[in-house]
Design an enzyme around this catalytic site. Structure first.
Site, PDB file in Angstrom:
ATOM      1  N   ASN A   6     -10.708  42.598  35.116  1.00 22.52           N
ATOM      2  CA  ASN A   6     -10.410  41.755  36.273  1.00 22.52           C
ATOM      3  C   ASN A   6     -11.641  41.407  37.101  1.00 22.52           C
ATOM      4  O   ASN A   6     -11.621  40.431  37.842  1.00 22.52           O
ATOM      5  CB  ASN A   6      -9.347  42.419  37.161  1.00 22.52           C
ATOM      6  CG  ASN A   6      -9.644  43.863  37.467  1.00 22.52           C
ATOM      7  OD1 ASN A   6      -9.899  44.660  36.569  1.00 22.52           O
ATOM      8  ND2 ASN A   6      -9.644  44.215  38.734  1.00 22.52           N
TER       9      ASN A   6
ATOM     10  N   CYS B  34      -8.827  45.082  45.297  1.00 18.41           N
ATOM     11  CA  CYS B  34      -8.351  46.415  45.630  1.00 18.41           C
ATOM     12  C   CYS B  34      -9.468  47.297  46.169  1.00 18.41           C
ATOM     13  O   CYS B  34      -9.224  48.212  46.925  1.00 18.41           O
ATOM     14  CB  CYS B  34      -7.735  47.077  44.413  1.00 18.41           C
ATOM     15  SG  CYS B  34      -6.795  45.930  43.439  1.00 18.41           S
TER      16      CYS B  34
ATOM     17  N   GLY C 142       2.397  44.346  38.172  1.00 20.92           N
ATOM     18  CA  GLY C 142       1.484  44.869  37.151  1.00 20.92           C
ATOM     19  C   GLY C 142       1.225  46.359  37.313  1.00 20.92           C
ATOM     20  O   GLY C 142       1.212  47.109  36.333  1.00 20.92           O
ATOM     21  N   SER C 143       1.045  46.798  38.548  1.00 21.89           N
ATOM     22  CA  SER C 143       0.750  48.220  38.783  1.00 21.89           C
ATOM     23  C   SER C 143       1.908  49.094  38.312  1.00 21.89           C
ATOM     24  O   SER C 143       1.699  50.130  37.663  1.00 21.89           O
ATOM     25  CB  SER C 143       0.501  48.485  40.269  1.00 21.89           C
ATOM     26  OG  SER C 143      -0.585  47.724  40.737  1.00 21.89           O
TER      27      SER C 143
ATOM     28  N   GLY D 100       3.354  38.511  37.283  1.00 26.57           N
ATOM     29  CA  GLY D 100       3.617  37.085  37.476  1.00 26.57           C
ATOM     30  C   GLY D 100       2.557  36.357  38.292  1.00 26.57           C
ATOM     31  O   GLY D 100       2.187  35.227  37.985  1.00 26.57           O
ATOM     32  N   HIS D 101       2.042  37.022  39.323  1.00 24.95           N
ATOM     33  CA  HIS D 101       1.188  36.292  40.272  1.00 24.95           C
ATOM     34  C   HIS D 101      -0.223  36.013  39.768  1.00 24.95           C
ATOM     35  O   HIS D 101      -1.002  35.370  40.453  1.00 24.95           O
ATOM     36  CB  HIS D 101       1.149  37.015  41.626  1.00 24.95           C
ATOM     37  CG  HIS D 101       0.384  38.295  41.655  1.00 24.95           C
ATOM     38  ND1 HIS D 101      -0.798  38.421  42.342  1.00 24.95           N
ATOM     39  CD2 HIS D 101       0.619  39.493  41.088  1.00 24.95           C
ATOM     40  CE1 HIS D 101      -1.235  39.665  42.220  1.00 24.95           C
ATOM     41  NE2 HIS D 101      -0.395  40.332  41.461  1.00 24.95           N
TER      42      HIS D 101
ATOM     43  N   THR E 223      18.373  46.559  42.102  1.00 25.17           N
ATOM     44  CA  THR E 223      18.880  45.217  41.803  1.00 25.17           C
ATOM     45  C   THR E 223      17.726  44.330  41.368  1.00 25.17           C
ATOM     46  O   THR E 223      16.675  44.307  42.000  1.00 25.17           O
ATOM     47  CB  THR E 223      19.560  44.628  43.059  1.00 25.17           C
ATOM     48  OG1 THR E 223      20.588  45.538  43.446  1.00 25.17           O
ATOM     49  CG2 THR E 223      20.159  43.255  42.772  1.00 25.17           C
TER      50      THR E 223
ATOM     51  N   GLN F  59      -4.765  40.359  33.427  1.00 28.04           N
ATOM     52  CA  GLN F  59      -5.685  39.221  33.552  1.00 28.04           C
ATOM     53  C   GLN F  59      -5.603  38.276  32.353  1.00 28.04           C
ATOM     54  O   GLN F  59      -6.064  37.145  32.421  1.00 28.04           O
ATOM     55  CB  GLN F  59      -7.131  39.708  33.702  1.00 28.04           C
ATOM     56  CG  GLN F  59      -7.420  40.372  35.032  1.00 28.04           C
ATOM     57  CD  GLN F  59      -7.400  39.400  36.210  1.00 28.04           C
ATOM     58  OE1 GLN F  59      -7.703  38.218  36.070  1.00 28.04           O
ATOM     59  NE2 GLN F  59      -7.037  39.898  37.375  1.00 28.04           N
TER      60      GLN F  59
HETATM   61  C1  PLP Z   1      -3.883  42.499  39.536  1.00 26.98           C
HETATM   62  C2  PLP Z   1      -4.048  43.521  38.474  1.00 26.98           C
HETATM   63  C3  PLP Z   1      -3.179  44.624  38.383  1.00 26.98           C
HETATM   64  C4  PLP Z   1      -2.126  44.900  39.421  1.00 26.98           C
HETATM   65  O1  PLP Z   1      -1.068  43.995  39.384  1.00 26.98           O
HETATM   66  P1  PLP Z   1      -0.081  43.916  40.652  1.00 26.98           P
HETATM   67  O2  PLP Z   1       0.946  42.937  40.245  1.00 26.98           O
HETATM   68  O3  PLP Z   1      -0.916  43.434  41.776  1.00 26.98           O
HETATM   69  O4  PLP Z   1       0.461  45.267  40.870  1.00 26.98           O
HETATM   70  C5  PLP Z   1      -3.351  45.508  37.342  1.00 26.98           C
HETATM   71  N1  PLP Z   1      -4.314  45.318  36.423  1.00 26.98           N
HETATM   72  C6  PLP Z   1      -5.155  44.279  36.469  1.00 26.98           C
HETATM   73  C7  PLP Z   1      -6.183  44.120  35.398  1.00 26.98           C
HETATM   74  C8  PLP Z   1      -5.059  43.349  37.489  1.00 26.98           C
HETATM   75  O5  PLP Z   1      -5.905  42.328  37.538  1.00 26.98           O
END
Ligand code: PLP
Length: 395
Positions: A151, A324, A70-71, A200-201, A237, A179
């Site tokens: 979040n 974070c 996500g970042s 994904g997580h 890759t 989120q």
């Molecule tokens: C968790 C989160 C991210 C970061 O995602 P990562 O996959 O951990 O880099 C960015 N934005 C929001 C709103 C999140 O909750």
């Protein structure tokens, strides 16, 4: 009892997502760039994953880019839109004060490069209005980036209305939907979204893999230089097992959004009602426009970290603020953005419940938080001052 109530930080990989990943570690381990059969099979798998992700968002497969999370998607979206604007002399960026640090720190970096950044105020309920966005847009605006759902406090933004304002004014609209994806319905066409990030997580897929949706016509800038992967926009890759797990998890989550919400919302609201019985407590975020699994409170006279340790002793995984910022002593920038003062913001608790939570677990959460708050208050000189009137209650 063991309860994992930190699903906003990360989720368990579902069995279905894991099953989708496993063959790509040991049998179908080819590199999609290889011309031989094994490589080409990996490439075909990735193509189908891209199509399935695109279908979940209602966009074209050619508008889907796989990233390292996500970042990374946030970084690439914001930097790309900013540089695209700068080519036309537009160097004004609009966002909000309560974004994820992946957004805020990218904006800080661009500010050092000469961009101007406006961070919109957030209302006490954790929502930014389309009117605020409309008022902030100028002829120089290159990008509006506003998160889909927060979040920490779970508030859901009026994304379609904000998208409509941006579309009308011809400004690129990006949303950090990390989120929201898999938890709320997303349709990038209907909601006028030009760019969107997800990970994904946060929906039972694996960590370290994300998606950037970028509408055709907006040129992406590489944040990772390298080979020609992802149509030349992201070197390295491809993480095929991760991509397959993400696609499966997203598809599963999108198919069950309504049934999960129908089950979770009453349980969430029961948890909220239970915690509101604690004196001098306040719910953070909107009551209605709220992620189905999010509960966030401030308790006066409490220190968040101590609360987390005591809850952990009771088998409860919770968080104060975001994963974070925990570990730093600064109060959450999100809580400050909605107007909570420092003393109150320090006493925050986020419980982000998952789809498999039971009513019995909700009861245990309520009972445990009540006990912990009472215990910490009974030990606190600060609380004694509040009780004997030397210090005034804020909530
Ligand atoms: C968790 C989160 C991210 C970061 O995602 P990562 O996959 O951990 O880099 C960015 N934005 C929001 C709103 C999140 O909750």
């Amino acid at each position: 009892m063991k309860i994992y109530a930190d699903n906003a930080a990360t989720t368990r990989v579902s069995q279905s997502a894991l099953n989708a990943m496993l063959p790509y570690f040991t049998e179908e381990y080819g590199n999609p760039s290889s011309l031989h059969t094994v490589g080409q099979r990996a490439n075909e798998a990735m193509t189908s994953a891209r199509e399935r992700v695109a279908a979940c968002l209602n966009c074209k497969p050619s508008e889907i880019y796989f990233t390292g999370g996500g970042s990374e998607a946030d970084n690439q979206a914001i930097i790309s839109a900013a540089y695209f604007g700068a080519r036309k002399g537009k160097k004004h960026l609009i966002s909000t004060a309560f974004e994820h640090h992946a957004v805020l720190h990218t904006l800080k970096k661009l500010e050092k490069e000469g961009f101007t950044v406006d961070l919109l105020d957030v209302h006490e309920n954790g929502i930014v209005t389309p009117e605020q966005v409309a008022a902030a847009i100028t002829d120089d605006t290159a990008l509006v980036t506003i998160m889909y759902a927060n979040n920490e406090i779970g508030s859901i933004q009026p994304i379609k209305e904000i998208g409509a304002v941006c579309r009308e004014k011809g400004v690129i609209f990006h949303t950090d939907a990390v989120q929201a994806a898999g938890h709320l319905h997303i349709d990038v066409q209907d909601q006028h979204i030009d760019m969107l990030s997800m990970a994904g997580h946060k929906f039972h897929g694996p960590k370290g893999v994300g998606v950037l949706y970028c509408k055709n016509g907006i040129p992406l800038v590489n944040v990772i230089e390298g080979g020609a992967q992802e149509r030349g926009k992201r070197g390295g890759t491809e993480n095929i097992p991760g991509i397959m797990g993400l696609a499966q998890a997203l598809e599963d989550a999108c198919a069950t959004i309504d049934e999960n919400a129908a089950r979770l919302i009453p349980l969430r609201d029961k948890l909220i009602a239970g915690l509101e019985e604690i004196p001098h407590s306040i719910l953070n975020g909107d009551r209605v426009h709220r992620l189905p699994g999010n509960v966030n409170f401030c308790f006066e006279g409490i220190e968040g970290e101590s609360m987390l340790l005591l809850l952990d002793d009771k088998g409860i995984c919770a968080s104060s603020g975001s994963a974070c910022t925990s570990g730093s002593l600064d109060p959450s920038h999100v809580l400050l953005a909605i107007g909570r003062v420092h003393d109150i913001a320090h006493g925050s608790l986020r419980l982000s419940i998952g789809e498999d939570i039971t009513e019995e677990q909700i009861d245990y959460l309520i009972k445990s938080v009540k006990e912990v708050v009472e215990y910490l208050r009974s030990m606190s000189p600060f609380w004694r001052d509040l009780e004997n009137g030397t210090r005034k209650h804020i909530i």
